[in-house]
Scaffold this motif. Structure first.
Motif, PDB file in Angstrom:
ATOM      1  N   LYS A  63       1.148  -1.181   0.148  1.00 21.93           N
ATOM      2  CA  LYS A  63       0.192   0.189   0.014  1.00 21.93           C
ATOM      3  C   LYS A  63       1.257   1.881  -0.440  1.00 21.93           C
ATOM      4  O   LYS A  63       0.539   2.337  -0.459  1.00 21.93           O
ATOM      5  CB  LYS A  63      -0.915  -0.116   1.384  1.00 21.93           C
ATOM      6  N   SER A  64       1.972   1.109   1.055  1.00 15.40           N
ATOM      7  CA  SER A  64       2.371   2.857   0.737  1.00 15.40           C
ATOM      8  C   SER A  64       3.270   2.308  -0.433  1.00 15.40           C
ATOM      9  O   SER A  64       3.818   3.959  -0.692  1.00 15.40           O
ATOM     10  CB  SER A  64       4.216   2.426   2.056  1.00 15.40           C
ATOM     11  N   ASP A  65       3.911   1.520  -1.065  1.00 19.39           N
ATOM     12  CA  ASP A  65       4.658   2.002  -2.528  1.00 19.39           C
ATOM     13  C   ASP A  65       3.244   2.517  -3.866  1.00 19.39           C
ATOM     14  O   ASP A  65       3.837   3.163  -4.299  1.00 19.39           O
ATOM     15  CB  ASP A  65       5.142   0.645  -3.031  1.00 19.39           C
ATOM     16  N   ILE A  66       2.528   1.827  -3.915  1.00 16.36           N
ATOM     17  CA  ILE A  66       1.647   2.453  -4.502  1.00 16.36           C
ATOM     18  C   ILE A  66       1.028   4.035  -4.280  1.00 16.36           C
ATOM     19  O   ILE A  66       0.343   4.325  -5.428  1.00 16.36           O
ATOM     20  CB  ILE A  66       0.685   1.252  -4.610  1.00 16.36           C
ATOM     21  N   LEU A  67       0.756   4.531  -2.799  1.00 14.96           N
ATOM     22  CA  LEU A  67       0.083   5.066  -2.985  1.00 14.96           C
ATOM     23  C   LEU A  67       1.253   6.373  -3.618  1.00 14.96           C
ATOM     24  O   LEU A  67       0.711   7.099  -4.324  1.00 14.96           O
ATOM     25  CB  LEU A  67      -0.134   5.573  -1.126  1.00 14.96           C
ATOM     26  N   LEU A  68       2.407   5.952  -3.073  1.00 11.27           N
ATOM     27  CA  LEU A  68       3.536   6.332  -3.640  1.00 11.27           C
ATOM     28  C   LEU A  68       3.831   7.301  -5.503  1.00 11.27           C
ATOM     29  O   LEU A  68       3.389   8.490  -5.450  1.00 11.27           O
ATOM     30  CB  LEU A  68       5.343   6.358  -3.317  1.00 11.27           C
ATOM     31  N   LEU A  69       3.009   5.841  -5.421  1.00  5.53           N
ATOM     32  CA  LEU A  69       3.580   6.056  -7.077  1.00  5.53           C
ATOM     33  C   LEU A  69       2.108   6.428  -7.692  1.00  5.53           C
ATOM     34  O   LEU A  69       2.489   7.400  -8.727  1.00  5.53           O
ATOM     35  CB  LEU A  69       3.087   4.485  -7.774  1.00  5.53           C
ATOM     36  N   ASP A  70       1.209   6.638  -6.741  1.00  2.00           N
ATOM     37  CA  ASP A  70      -0.213   7.578  -7.320  1.00  2.00           C
ATOM     38  C   ASP A  70       0.812   9.370  -7.314  1.00  2.00           C
ATOM     39  O   ASP A  70       0.125  10.122  -8.248  1.00  2.00           O
ATOM     40  CB  ASP A  70      -1.306   6.725  -6.833  1.00  2.00           C
ATOM     41  N   GLU A  71       0.228   9.519  -6.044  1.00  2.00           N
ATOM     42  CA  GLU A  71       0.918  10.379  -5.319  1.00  2.00           C
ATOM     43  C   GLU A  71       1.974  11.339  -6.160  1.00  2.00           C
ATOM     44  O   GLU A  71       1.702  12.209  -7.431  1.00  2.00           O
ATOM     45  CB  GLU A  71       1.617   9.971  -3.909  1.00  2.00           C
ATOM     46  N   LEU A  72       3.496  10.604  -6.588  1.00  2.00           N
ATOM     47  CA  LEU A  72       4.345  11.482  -6.978  1.00  2.00           C
ATOM     48  C   LEU A  72       4.156  11.696  -8.820  1.00  2.00           C
ATOM     49  O   LEU A  72       4.726  12.273  -8.999  1.00  2.00           O
ATOM     50  CB  LEU A  72       5.152  10.495  -7.037  1.00  2.00           C
ATOM     51  N   PHE A  73       3.705  10.701  -8.903  1.00  2.00           N
ATOM     52  CA  PHE A  73       3.431  10.477 -11.142  1.00  2.00           C
ATOM     53  C   PHE A  73       1.938   9.937 -11.773  1.00  2.00           C
ATOM     54  O   PHE A  73       1.992   9.338 -12.860  1.00  2.00           O
ATOM     55  CB  PHE A  73       4.712   8.946 -10.918  1.00  2.00           C
ATOM     56  N   GLY A  74       1.123  10.022 -11.094  1.00  2.00           N
ATOM     57  CA  GLY A  74      -0.175   9.069 -11.025  1.00  2.00           C
ATOM     58  C   GLY A  74      -0.060   8.067 -12.007  1.00  2.00           C
ATOM     59  O   GLY A  74      -1.002   7.585 -13.244  1.00  2.00           O
ATOM     60  N   VAL A  75       0.665   6.995 -11.312  1.00  2.00           N
ATOM     61  CA  VAL A  75       0.876   6.006 -11.939  1.00  2.00           C
ATOM     62  C   VAL A  75      -0.541   4.475 -10.680  1.00  2.00           C
ATOM     63  O   VAL A  75      -0.075   4.376  -9.419  1.00  2.00           O
ATOM     64  CB  VAL A  75       2.190   4.610 -11.757  1.00  2.00           C
ATOM     65  N   ASN A  76      -1.422   3.687 -11.479  1.00  2.00           N
ATOM     66  CA  ASN A  76      -1.924   3.387 -10.495  1.00  2.00           C
ATOM     67  C   ASN A  76      -1.658   1.596 -10.742  1.00  2.00           C
ATOM     68  O   ASN A  76      -1.751   1.617 -12.776  1.00  2.00           O
ATOM     69  CB  ASN A  76      -3.403   3.738 -11.150  1.00  2.00           C
ATOM     70  N   CYS A  77      -1.340   0.927 -10.625  1.00  2.00           N
ATOM     71  CA  CYS A  77      -0.531  -0.152 -10.569  1.00  2.00           C
ATOM     72  C   CYS A  77      -1.812  -1.229 -11.024  1.00  2.00           C
ATOM     73  O   CYS A  77      -2.842  -1.200 -10.130  1.00  2.00           O
ATOM     74  CB  CYS A  77       0.135  -0.911  -9.210  1.00  2.00           C
ATOM     75  N   ARG A  78      -1.703  -2.410 -12.467  1.00  2.00           N
ATOM     76  CA  ARG A  78      -3.016  -3.656 -11.951  1.00  2.00           C
ATOM     77  C   ARG A  78      -1.908  -4.496 -11.392  1.00  2.00           C
ATOM     78  O   ARG A  78      -0.772  -4.983 -12.393  1.00  2.00           O
ATOM     79  CB  ARG A  78      -3.185  -3.504 -13.410  1.00  2.00           C
ATOM     80  N   ASN A  79      -2.619  -5.867 -11.852  1.00  2.00           N
ATOM     81  CA  ASN A  79      -2.540  -7.279 -11.539  1.00  2.00           C
ATOM     82  C   ASN A  79      -1.573  -7.151 -10.481  1.00  2.00           C
ATOM     83  O   ASN A  79      -0.362  -7.562 -10.864  1.00  2.00           O
ATOM     84  CB  ASN A  79      -1.837  -7.555 -13.298  1.00  2.00           C
ATOM     85  N   ILE A  80      -1.837  -6.929  -9.335  1.00  2.00           N
ATOM     86  CA  ILE A  80      -1.352  -6.853  -7.492  1.00  2.00           C
ATOM     87  C   ILE A  80      -1.332  -8.619  -7.147  1.00  2.00           C
ATOM     88  O   ILE A  80      -2.437  -8.138  -7.046  1.00  2.00           O
ATOM     89  CB  ILE A  80      -1.761  -5.430  -6.853  1.00  2.00           C
ATOM     90  N   VAL A  81      -0.531  -8.640  -6.954  1.00  2.00           N
ATOM     91  CA  VAL A  81      -0.312 -10.176  -5.611  1.00  2.00           C
ATOM     92  C   VAL A  81       0.749  -9.733  -4.480  1.00  2.00           C
ATOM     93  O   VAL A  81       1.476  -9.160  -4.961  1.00  2.00           O
ATOM     94  CB  VAL A  81       0.684 -11.003  -6.112  1.00  2.00           C
ATOM     95  N   ASP A  82       0.113  -9.614  -3.904  1.00  2.00           N
ATOM     96  CA  ASP A  82       0.199  -9.122  -2.433  1.00  2.00           C
ATOM     97  C   ASP A  82       0.573  -9.943  -1.580  1.00  2.00           C
ATOM     98  O   ASP A  82      -0.171 -10.797  -0.696  1.00  2.00           O
ATOM     99  CB  ASP A  82      -0.114  -7.676  -1.464  1.00  2.00           C
ATOM    100  N   THR A  83       1.755 -10.788  -1.037  1.00  2.00           N
ATOM    101  CA  THR A  83       2.005 -11.945  -0.102  1.00  2.00           C
ATOM    102  C   THR A  83       1.606 -11.406   1.099  1.00  2.00           C
ATOM    103  O   THR A  83       1.591 -12.388   2.273  1.00  2.00           O
ATOM    104  CB  THR A  83       3.547 -12.077  -0.489  1.00  2.00           C
ATOM    105  N   SER A  84       1.587 -10.002   1.793  1.00  2.00           N
ATOM    106  CA  SER A  84       0.990  -9.907   3.018  1.00  2.00           C
ATOM    107  C   SER A  84      -0.066 -10.067   2.744  1.00  2.00           C
ATOM    108  O   SER A  84      -0.593 -10.704   3.822  1.00  2.00           O
ATOM    109  CB  SER A  84       1.273  -8.475   3.326  1.00  2.00           C
ATOM    110  N   VAL A  85      -1.342 -10.382   1.839  1.00  2.00           N
ATOM    111  CA  VAL A  85      -2.653 -10.239   1.827  1.00  2.00           C
ATOM    112  C   VAL A  85      -2.482 -11.197   1.644  1.00  2.00           C
ATOM    113  O   VAL A  85      -3.276 -12.186   2.884  1.00  2.00           O
ATOM    114  CB  VAL A  85      -3.544  -9.187   0.217  1.00  2.00           C
ATOM    115  N   GLN A  86      -1.337 -11.802   1.276  1.00  2.00           N
ATOM    116  CA  GLN A  86      -1.977 -13.627   1.559  1.00  2.00           C
ATOM    117  C   GLN A  86      -1.301 -14.761   2.584  1.00  2.00           C
ATOM    118  O   GLN A  86      -2.715 -15.411   3.288  1.00  2.00           O
ATOM    119  CB  GLN A  86      -1.117 -14.190   0.191  1.00  2.00           C
ATOM    120  N   PHE A  87      -0.572 -14.047   3.150  1.00  2.00           N
ATOM    121  CA  PHE A  87      -0.557 -14.064   4.568  1.00  2.00           C
ATOM    122  C   PHE A  87      -1.590 -13.776   5.589  1.00  2.00           C
ATOM    123  O   PHE A  87      -2.093 -14.335   5.773  1.00  2.00           O
ATOM    124  CB  PHE A  87       0.294 -13.503   5.388  1.00  2.00           C
TER     125      PHE A  87
END
Length: 389
Positions: A89-113
């Protein structure tokens, strides 16, 4: 340790991005500075793993960071390439804040755990590697200044370690989720991450700190002006606000404002810039001027809890709805454990369901688990499924 490629030019990044675009998945992590060494949030490094090699992409070497990273951003936006993160979440928020980049097709090992509903849900990458793979990785560079160049070899190895084990971790966790019949749960949670956006234009950025330090209504105007002055000086110096004035000192000055030049000269815990014009005069004015209270927020920005907006019979019905949800949470804890119960009916989710209904507030997997639990214990899911009327 696999080969580490350290990329510092736009051409090298474009070539690597063209390679990443052909892959089914990449492991990814970001290093950034969040008000630790400079003012604001700054991207410092991007780590990528392609299954064989680690790539350390240095954005600070680029004359135009956004343009130089655009080929990589195109890969992050592409739904055809899975991006394996840990706690993203911190990473994708930073990408959106600074560059307007929204990631697609995310797999988060923290979510899985988390969806395994183990005892420790909020697990660090280091602990997850130790628990799943049986060894420790060096975390000694965790608090490094990632904006300083050149990076040391220890920093490079630390950064690479953040992506080298993501494939093995996600494969192990995926297999365990499949055994539990929860693969679709993970897919729903990962899909929801695509909608995460950076919240801009906070109308009262000082309010969170004010609540933490129990600032009273009478103290708020002075606290507000000190907070804003600190922020202005920090921005000018390109330093974190706490380098200008610590939070504790900010609270002290709120309750014992500086009113004279002699007090200001003798004051400790202030950045020297606060004792120079024009900030010195502004600081003294805060302590000697009758300050206006915060203006009321426009109705659309007010965030009163739903229950506080109700009275009479409506409040009684909302309370009954909340009571049922707490009963169902107890049943969930009995049937599936406290961790799972909190994942489905945390305090925040209970408040959301009271207002919005379970069908709107919960993911499909949460709805199904709650519906099954209600049916098993003779409770009515339908009575909390729809929005409050």
């Amino acid at each position: 340790m696999p080969t580490i490629h350290y990329l510092t030019t736009a051409d090298a990044i474009a070539d690597a991005a063209a390679h990443f675009a052909t892959l089914p998945r990449i492991g990814i992590d970001l290093e950034f500075d969040d008000m630790r060494h400079r003012y604001g949030r700054h991207l410092a490094l991007i780590q990528i793993f392609d299954g064989q090699r680690a790539y350390l992409i240095d954005p600070l070497s680029l004359p135009d960071m956004a343009a130089g990273l655009e080929p990589l951003f195109a890969v992050l936006r592409a739904p055809t390439v899975a991006k394996v993160f840990h706690s993203c979440k911190s990473d994708i928020l930073l990408l959106d804040e600074l560059f307007g980049v929204n990631c697609r097709n995310i797999v988060d090992t923290s979510v899985q755990f988390t969806l395994l509903a183990a005892e420790d849900n909020n697990i660090s990458l280091g602990r997850l590697i130790q628990a799943e793979l049986g060894f420790e990785v060096d975390k000694g560079e965790q608090k490094s200044n990632w904006l300083k160049r050149p990076l040391t070899e220890a920093q490079k190895e630390y950064a690479a370690n953040d992506v080298l084990y993501l494939f093995e971790l996600t494969d192990r966790l995926s297999a365990r989720l499949a055994e539990l019949g929860r693969s679709d749960w993970a897919a729903q949670e990962n899909l929801a991450l695509e909608a995460v956006r950076y919240g801009r234009d906070d109308p009262r950025p000082w309010s969170r700190n004010a609540a933490k330090y129990k600032i009273t209504h009478q103290e708020m105007p002075i606290f507000r002006e000190l907070y804003l002055l600190r922020d202005a000086v920090a921005r000018q110096l390109d330093r974190p606000p706490y380098h200008v004035l610590s939070n504790d000192r900010l609270v002290e000055l709120t309750r014992q404002p500086l009113e004279t030049a002699d007090q200001l000269r003798a004051a400790t815990g202030l950045h020297p810039e606060l004792k120079r014009p024009p900030y010195a005069e502004q600081l003294l004015a805060i302590g000697t001027t009758q300050l206006a209270p915060d203006a009321p927020l426009p109705p659309e920005q007010r965030k009163f809890p739903f229950r506080r907006r109700l009275s009479g019979s409506a409040a009684t019905r909302a309370e009954a709805r909340e009571t049922l949800l707490n009963t169902l949470k107890t049943h969930l804890a009995t049937d599936h454990g406290a961790t799972m119960a909190n994942m489905v009916l945390s305090n925040r989710l209970i408040a959301d369901i009271v207002e919005q209904g379970a069908n709107a507030a919960l993911r499909p997997w949460q709805q199904q688990l709650l519906r099954d639990t209600a049916e098993r214990h003779g409770e009515s899911y339908q009575s909390i499924a729809e929005p409050f009327i």
